[in-house]
Each structure stands twice: as structure tokens, then as C-alpha cells.
Write a protein that holds these residues in place. Structure first.
Motif, PDB file in Angstrom:
ATOM      1  N   GLU A 155      38.180  28.367  26.293  1.00  0.00           N
ATOM      2  CA  GLU A 155      38.948  27.127  26.263  1.00  0.00           C
ATOM      3  C   GLU A 155      40.341  27.335  26.850  1.00  0.00           C
ATOM      4  O   GLU A 155      41.084  28.217  26.425  1.00  0.00           O
ATOM      5  CB  GLU A 155      39.054  26.603  24.827  1.00  0.00           C
ATOM      6  CG  GLU A 155      39.782  25.268  24.733  1.00  0.00           C
ATOM      7  CD  GLU A 155      39.842  24.758  23.300  1.00  0.00           C
ATOM      8  OE1 GLU A 155      40.858  24.141  22.946  1.00  0.00           O
ATOM      9  OE2 GLU A 155      38.874  24.982  22.542  1.00  0.00           O
ATOM     10  N   LEU A 156      40.635  26.543  27.889  1.00  0.00           N
ATOM     11  CA  LEU A 156      41.927  26.583  28.592  1.00  0.00           C
ATOM     12  C   LEU A 156      42.192  27.940  29.242  1.00  0.00           C
ATOM     13  O   LEU A 156      43.318  28.257  29.598  1.00  0.00           O
ATOM     14  CB  LEU A 156      43.075  26.194  27.647  1.00  0.00           C
ATOM     15  CG  LEU A 156      42.924  24.809  27.010  1.00  0.00           C
ATOM     16  CD1 LEU A 156      43.970  24.590  25.927  1.00  0.00           C
ATOM     17  CD2 LEU A 156      43.027  23.718  28.076  1.00  0.00           C
ATOM     18  N   GLY A 157      41.134  28.739  29.391  1.00  0.00           N
ATOM     19  CA  GLY A 157      41.267  30.046  30.020  1.00  0.00           C
ATOM     20  C   GLY A 157      41.990  31.073  29.177  1.00  0.00           C
ATOM     21  O   GLY A 157      42.356  32.138  29.693  1.00  0.00           O
ATOM     22  N   ASP A 203      42.779  35.727  37.190  1.00  0.00           N
ATOM     23  CA  ASP A 203      43.244  36.815  36.335  1.00  0.00           C
ATOM     24  C   ASP A 203      44.684  36.561  35.910  1.00  0.00           C
ATOM     25  O   ASP A 203      45.586  36.482  36.740  1.00  0.00           O
ATOM     26  CB  ASP A 203      43.144  38.143  37.097  1.00  0.00           C
ATOM     27  CG  ASP A 203      43.374  39.371  36.216  1.00  0.00           C
ATOM     28  OD1 ASP A 203      44.456  39.468  35.618  1.00  0.00           O
ATOM     29  OD2 ASP A 203      42.492  40.238  36.154  1.00  0.00           O
ATOM     30  N   PHE A 204      44.876  36.437  34.614  1.00  0.00           N
ATOM     31  CA  PHE A 204      46.201  36.304  34.006  1.00  0.00           C
ATOM     32  C   PHE A 204      46.481  37.551  33.161  1.00  0.00           C
ATOM     33  O   PHE A 204      47.467  38.229  33.328  1.00  0.00           O
ATOM     34  CB  PHE A 204      46.234  35.036  33.154  1.00  0.00           C
ATOM     35  CG  PHE A 204      47.606  34.604  32.697  1.00  0.00           C
ATOM     36  CD1 PHE A 204      48.461  33.943  33.561  1.00  0.00           C
ATOM     37  CD2 PHE A 204      48.021  34.832  31.399  1.00  0.00           C
ATOM     38  CE1 PHE A 204      49.720  33.525  33.131  1.00  0.00           C
ATOM     39  CE2 PHE A 204      49.270  34.418  30.961  1.00  0.00           C
ATOM     40  CZ  PHE A 204      50.122  33.764  31.825  1.00  0.00           C
ATOM     41  N   GLY A 219      35.557  43.605  39.935  1.00  0.00           N
ATOM     42  CA  GLY A 219      36.464  42.470  39.868  1.00  0.00           C
ATOM     43  C   GLY A 219      37.836  42.898  40.349  1.00  0.00           C
ATOM     44  O   GLY A 219      38.329  43.957  39.957  1.00  0.00           O
ATOM     45  N   MET A 220      38.471  42.092  41.174  1.00  0.00           N
ATOM     46  CA  MET A 220      39.755  42.484  41.766  1.00  0.00           C
ATOM     47  C   MET A 220      40.829  41.442  41.514  1.00  0.00           C
ATOM     48  O   MET A 220      40.666  40.262  41.860  1.00  0.00           O
ATOM     49  CB  MET A 220      39.624  42.720  43.269  1.00  0.00           C
ATOM     50  CG  MET A 220      40.927  43.172  43.911  1.00  0.00           C
ATOM     51  SD  MET A 220      40.699  43.610  45.643  1.00  0.00           S
ATOM     52  CE  MET A 220      42.367  44.156  46.059  1.00  0.00           C
ATOM     53  N   ARG A 221      41.931  41.897  40.917  1.00  0.00           N
ATOM     54  CA  ARG A 221      43.149  41.099  40.855  1.00  0.00           C
ATOM     55  C   ARG A 221      43.983  41.473  42.078  1.00  0.00           C
ATOM     56  O   ARG A 221      44.458  42.599  42.194  1.00  0.00           O
ATOM     57  CB  ARG A 221      43.934  41.413  39.581  1.00  0.00           C
ATOM     58  CG  ARG A 221      45.255  40.647  39.517  1.00  0.00           C
ATOM     59  CD  ARG A 221      46.182  41.112  38.419  1.00  0.00           C
ATOM     60  NE  ARG A 221      47.472  40.479  38.611  1.00  0.00           N
ATOM     61  CZ  ARG A 221      47.832  39.307  38.083  1.00  0.00           C
ATOM     62  NH1 ARG A 221      46.991  38.666  37.297  1.00  0.00           N
ATOM     63  NH2 ARG A 221      49.002  38.774  38.348  1.00  0.00           N
ATOM     64  N   PRO A 222      44.166  40.548  43.040  1.00  0.00           N
ATOM     65  CA  PRO A 222      44.934  40.898  44.237  1.00  0.00           C
ATOM     66  C   PRO A 222      46.440  40.986  43.939  1.00  0.00           C
ATOM     67  O   PRO A 222      46.905  40.586  42.867  1.00  0.00           O
ATOM     68  CB  PRO A 222      44.656  39.734  45.198  1.00  0.00           C
ATOM     69  CG  PRO A 222      43.580  38.914  44.555  1.00  0.00           C
ATOM     70  CD  PRO A 222      43.639  39.190  43.089  1.00  0.00           C
ATOM     71  N   LEU A 240      52.178  34.549  37.275  1.00  0.00           N
ATOM     72  CA  LEU A 240      51.471  35.625  36.571  1.00  0.00           C
ATOM     73  C   LEU A 240      49.984  35.598  36.862  1.00  0.00           C
ATOM     74  O   LEU A 240      49.349  36.636  37.014  1.00  0.00           O
ATOM     75  CB  LEU A 240      51.694  35.543  35.058  1.00  0.00           C
ATOM     76  CG  LEU A 240      52.975  36.153  34.498  1.00  0.00           C
ATOM     77  CD1 LEU A 240      52.968  36.050  32.970  1.00  0.00           C
ATOM     78  CD2 LEU A 240      53.146  37.609  34.907  1.00  0.00           C
ATOM     79  N   GLY A 241      49.414  34.407  36.927  1.00  0.00           N
ATOM     80  CA  GLY A 241      47.992  34.283  37.200  1.00  0.00           C
ATOM     81  C   GLY A 241      47.707  34.294  38.690  1.00  0.00           C
ATOM     82  O   GLY A 241      48.548  33.924  39.515  1.00  0.00           O
ATOM     83  N   THR A 242      46.511  34.725  39.049  1.00  0.00           N
ATOM     84  CA  THR A 242      46.070  34.678  40.440  1.00  0.00           C
ATOM     85  C   THR A 242      44.556  34.590  40.480  1.00  0.00           C
ATOM     86  O   THR A 242      43.866  35.095  39.587  1.00  0.00           O
ATOM     87  CB  THR A 242      46.534  35.926  41.223  1.00  0.00           C
ATOM     88  OG1 THR A 242      46.042  35.841  42.571  1.00  0.00           O
ATOM     89  CG2 THR A 242      46.022  37.210  40.603  1.00  0.00           C
ATOM     90  N   GLU A 243      44.039  33.927  41.501  1.00  0.00           N
ATOM     91  CA  GLU A 243      42.603  33.920  41.725  1.00  0.00           C
ATOM     92  C   GLU A 243      42.220  35.157  42.539  1.00  0.00           C
ATOM     93  O   GLU A 243      43.069  35.797  43.160  1.00  0.00           O
ATOM     94  CB  GLU A 243      42.195  32.631  42.441  1.00  0.00           C
ATOM     95  CG  GLU A 243      42.346  31.425  41.540  1.00  0.00           C
ATOM     96  CD  GLU A 243      42.315  30.104  42.268  1.00  0.00           C
ATOM     97  OE1 GLU A 243      41.755  29.146  41.709  1.00  0.00           O
ATOM     98  OE2 GLU A 243      42.882  30.028  43.376  1.00  0.00           O
ATOM     99  N   GLY A 244      40.934  35.485  42.508  1.00  0.00           N
ATOM    100  CA  GLY A 244      40.479  36.675  43.213  1.00  0.00           C
ATOM    101  C   GLY A 244      38.966  36.764  43.214  1.00  0.00           C
ATOM    102  O   GLY A 244      38.269  35.894  42.688  1.00  0.00           O
TER     103      GLY A 244
END
Length: 509
Positions: A155-157, A203-204, A219-222, A240-244
Motif C-alpha cells: 500500500e502506497l509503496g 526503489d526508495f 534488480g538494479m537501483r540506478p 530519493l526514489g528512482t525507477e529501474g
């Protein structure tokens, strides 16, 4: 009462499959067994059609998703098959949209996808259907993918356990009785159980790294800014968060990142330099003389369950015959101060996101208590406190850069615990130490996040008796995404047989 402890009973309960059967691993190669790059080659050489690929994945999803609950809000099969036929017709005319042409993709239920609900696992957003794609999704569609649905998220990530009152819990690909991790838990399970050939996530606080580790995928956090996030209501501070990317192979991981990456004028802090990556012809060459600093549990600061450190250290030892130099390393700064910095940044960013929802009728009854705790913590936060935390973060970034003068890569576990029962909200203790927040057991992931560094979770090992997977984080200096992919490809080359292991399928009867 510990911080982050639920202060009311939650209506969520895990949903159990009615009847399941265990099926052995397949002995013959089928379309769903190919990685995305191979599947792309087969489609473009016209050896298989986009329709055949879509039919194979829809059949797989129908068979196993009722058990694992990884894909939510799926599109109608008839509409997806019509899109696949259209993609085939384009190829027959000599037109390809890109390497993802005709490849099924489900987008994490956090990113906006035109025509699909973006619920973020929250009942208050069940009917929230955006009119346009976010930056990353638009790039994936432009590269030719066909969106088949959404992947489940907490929920809400919030939290590294994928469950919510709207859709229920996503179950681990290797054992449906335990957590899949999160918040990209649905994506990781789809990969491991061959419901998708490649997947996106965000990824947060380890949301790409933890579920990848717990499901035996990559899984990669860029680097922060490599993949433009949004655009959202704030493009200056919310960093702080990013997609990847997530994938079963490093080649797929790098290709998906190259598709997601690149500057967007609507996201001014996105990185300007173009990103591309090609695998080395001799992938193990990067390991010769590679200096790896093993941070472990930060000298006892991080609580760890038995076996986690052993699994990760054994994984690193596999690289030494190829020439890697693995030595113990110290973080060299006060981790307790970094944790307080993390809490301040998290409250400052999460609180304002929740504010519009809090104003809705019955919001406090429908939003999970962990989210309400984050919101309440943000309300008393002063600008001075936030600025001081930003200064701590700045100093930490420079400190981490100095560590890379000695080490090429830093290594830590991707989680501090093994997958826990799917009915638990979060671990209350780790290694005999009480957890004072709902996310303290994922403290091991905050260092790459705070410093904005690229980090890859690679499969490390399995629990000695339960067979649950564990991941290893490899972290590189700011901007060194391509180099980190080279390192992961070297790791993949060394551990090929181990990485080829796959879970049994538990399917609805």
C-alpha cells in the motif's frame, strides 16, 4: 510503543490459495523460458509471432497468478491478442518499434499508465485511472512493449512486504508461504515464475533490491537521476526514489535500463549524459584485480538473521578464483546518525505525498497504520531539521566517493532477514534485536539511496534448510552504472549454474 508500530487492528489478512498442485521444472524450452533479449531476436527474425508470445504468457499467467498474486488489474486477453496481431502486422511491413516489440510487460502499480488504474495498492485510489503514461512507461511503450497489467506493490509503496487491503499479498516465487519482499514484489515474482520476461520496478528503500534478492533475480537501483522519475508534483527536492530495471539476466537488465534512462526536460535533475551499455565479449575480465570492500553488518551495527552474512560471503568467494580481491571494509562514518538522517528525509518526502489522501472521507480508516505514522511524523518536521539532514546526506555522499578511491565496489546483503511468513506485516525482531520501526530491518539498503549511488542486487545463495533465496548488493561510485553492469555480468559468468536454478511452479488446480 515502538515507532511505526500499528496502533489499530488492520483489516488485511493473507488470502490463501484454495487448492494448489506442485509441478516439476520443465525439461523442454518454451517461449516463457527465454530471456527478453532472446525472445526479441526470435520475434524480429519471425521465428515466432508476437501473438504466439502473448498466448504463451497469458496461459502462464492464468495458471500461476491465482497462487502468487503478482499481477493485478490485468487487461482483457482479447484486447492484448489484438495488440499482438497489430505488432505482427507492423513487422510484416518491415517496421519494428524497438527491442521490446511485442513483448508483454506489466508495470508496477506505482507508475502512471494511461488506461490502467494506478492504485498504489490503496483502496482510496482504486478508481484512479491516469490519462497519460509517466516518462519511463512512455519509453517502454515506444520501444514496443505491450502492457498486460500492473504488478502488485505494498500500500502506497511503503514497506518491503508486498501486501495491501485492495489486492492481498504477493507470495514468494520459491515458497508461497513467505513474503515476496517489496515494494517491487509483484515484479520480482513475475520474473522468477516466468509470467514476464523482464520487469520494471522502483526503489526508495531497497524496493528493487530486496525483492530481487528474495526471488533469485537481478534488480538494479540506478544512479539517482539516471531514470527520470515522474514528472510529479515536485521535481526539485523529491530525490530519493528512482525507477529501474529487473531481469533474469544482466544483459536484459542493461538493455532495459538503457531504454528507461536519459534526460527529460520535464525532470530537470535527470542526468544529461546519454546511457548505453554493451556486454563485454569476455565478461570475467572485469573481475581481474577488482577490489571489493565487504561491509557486511557494519561492524555489528545491523541486526542480521543467522545465515544471511554467510550466504553473501560465500557468493563473494566465488569471484576470487577469477581474480577479484575481497576484503573487509568499514563504512567509516556513524550509521546511527545516518539512520536519523534517513528518517528525516523519509518523513519530509512521504508526508506531503499522503496529505491529499488524508483529506478524503474515511481516509484514516482505509490507510494502513505504517503510512499514518509516516504522515504524523512529517507534520512536526521543521525546515531547519530537514536542511541539517540534507547536509548530513551531502557529507555522506562525499564520504562514499572517497571510499571508492580504495574500493571499486562495496558489498552488503540485500536484506537483514530471510523471507518471513506472508501473514506477518514486518519482522518485530531480527537476530534477537527488536525493530523499532516497520522498516528498520531494511536499514542495509539506505546507504546507496542516501548517496544516490548505483546498486545491483545479485542472487547470492539459499537458506540452508528452507531453500529461500538471498541477494547481495554491489554498490559503485556515482554515475558508474555501466561499470556496475560489467561487474554483475562477470559475477553472472562465474556463477552460471547457480543462477540457472529456478523455483518449482505452484499452480491453481
Amino acid at each position: 510503543m515502538p515507532h511505526g508500530t500499528p496502533q489499530r487492528a488492520s483489516p488485511w489478512r493473507p488470502r490463501h490459495p484454495r487448492v494448489v498442485t506442485s509441478a516439476p521444472e520443465p525439461t523442454t524450452m518454451s517461449l516463457i523460458d527465454h530471456d527478453a533479449s532472446t525472445l526479441s531476436s526470435l520475434i524480429h527474425s519471425r521465428e515466432v509471432s508476437c501473438r504466439e508470445v502473448m498466448e504463451a504468457y497469458l496461459a502462464r499467467i492464468a495458471r500461476v497468478n491465482p497462487v502468487y498474486n503478482a499481477i493485478v488489474n490485468p487487461a482483457a486477453p482479447e484486447a492484448l491478442l489484438a495488440q499482438a496481431r497489430s505488432h505482427d502486422e507492423e513487422l510484416s511491413r518491415g517496421r519494428s518499434r524497438g527491442w521490446l516489440h511485442g513483448i508483454p510487460q506489466a508495470i508496477k502499480d506505482i507508475a502512471d499508465v494511461a488506461g490502467f488504474p494506478t492504485t498504489k495498492g490503496c483502496e482510496l485510489l482504486a478508481r484512479n485511472v491516469p490519462s497519460r503514461d509517466n516518462v519511463m512507461v512512455a519509453r517502454l511503450r515506444a520501444a514496443g512493449c505491450i502492457v498486460v497489467g500492473r504488478t502488485n506493490t505494498p500500500e502506497l509503496g511503503l514497506g518491503s512486504h508486498t501486501f495491501n487491503a485492495l489486492f492481498g499479498a504477493t507470495r514468494n516465487a520459491w515458497d508461497p508461504a513467505v513474503s515476496a519482499g517489496g515494494s517491487s514484489g509483484g515484479a520480482a515474482v513475475c520474473l522468477a515464475q516466468r509470467m514476464l520476461p523482464v520487469a520494471d520496478g522502483s526503489d526508495f528503500m531497497g524496493s528493487l533490491r530486496n525483492p530481487a534478492g528474495w526471488n533469485h533475480v537481478f534488480g538494479m537501483r540506478p544512479t539517482q537521476g539516471r531514470v527520470p522519475l515522474g514528472p510529479g508534483p515536485d521535481v526539485w527536492v523529491d530525490q530519493l526514489g528512482t525507477e529501474g530495471p529487473m531481469a533474469r539476466t544482466v544483459n536484459d537488465l542493461g538493455r532495459l535500463l538503457a531504454t528507461q534512462a536519459g534526460h527529460d526536460a520535464r525532470v530537470p535533475l535527470s542526468l544529461q549524459d546519454p546511457f548505453a551499455w554493451e556486454p563485454n565479449a569476455e565478461p570475467t575480465s572485469v573481475l581481474r584485480g577488482l577490489r571489493i570492500g565487504w561491509l557486511g553488518d557494519l561492524g555489528g551495527h545491523l541486526a542480521m538473521e543467522d545465515g544471511v552474512l554467510d550466504a553473501c560471503q560465500d557468493a563473494l568467494r566465488q569471484l576470487e578464483p577469477a581474480g577479484a580481491l575481497v576484503e573487509s571494509a568499514a563504512l567509516g562514518t556513524d550509521p546511527a546518525r545516518l539512520w536519523e538522517c534517513w528518517l528525516t528525509w523519509r518523513r519530509a518526502l512521504v508526508g506531503p505525498r499522503l496529505d491529499p489522501l488524508i483529506q478524503l472521507p474515511q481516509a484514516r480508516e482505509k490507510i494502513k497504520p505504517e503510512a499514518l505514522w509516516e504522515y504524523e511524523g512529517s507534520r512536526g518536521l521543521s525546515w531547519t531539521e530537514f536542511l541539517r539532514a540534507s547536509q548530513v546526506r551531502t557529507r555522506f555522499f562525499h564520504h562514499m566517493q572517497s571510499l571508492f578511491e580504495r574500493w571499486d565496489v562495496l558489498a552488503l546483503p540485500s536484506a537483514q532477514v530471510w523471507p518471513f511468513p506472508v501473514g506477518e506485516r514486518w519482522p518485530r525482531s531480527v537476530g534477537g534485536r527488536a525493530m523499532d520501526t516497520y522498516h528498520r530491518w531494511m536499514e542495509v539498503t539506505i546507504y546507496a539511496t542516501l548517496a544516490g549511488l548505483p546498486a545491483i542486487s545479485v542472487p547470492a545463495g539459499f537458506h540452508a534448510t528452507r531453500g529461500w533465496p538471498m541477494g547481495l548488493q554491489l554498490v559503485a561510485r556515482h554515475g558508474a552504472d555501466a561499470f556496475l553492469l560489467d561487474v554483475a555480468a562477470g559475477y553472472e559468468a562465474v556463477r552460471g549454474d547457480f543462477l540457472a536454478r529456478r523455483p518449482l511452479t505452484v499452480a491453481a488446480a
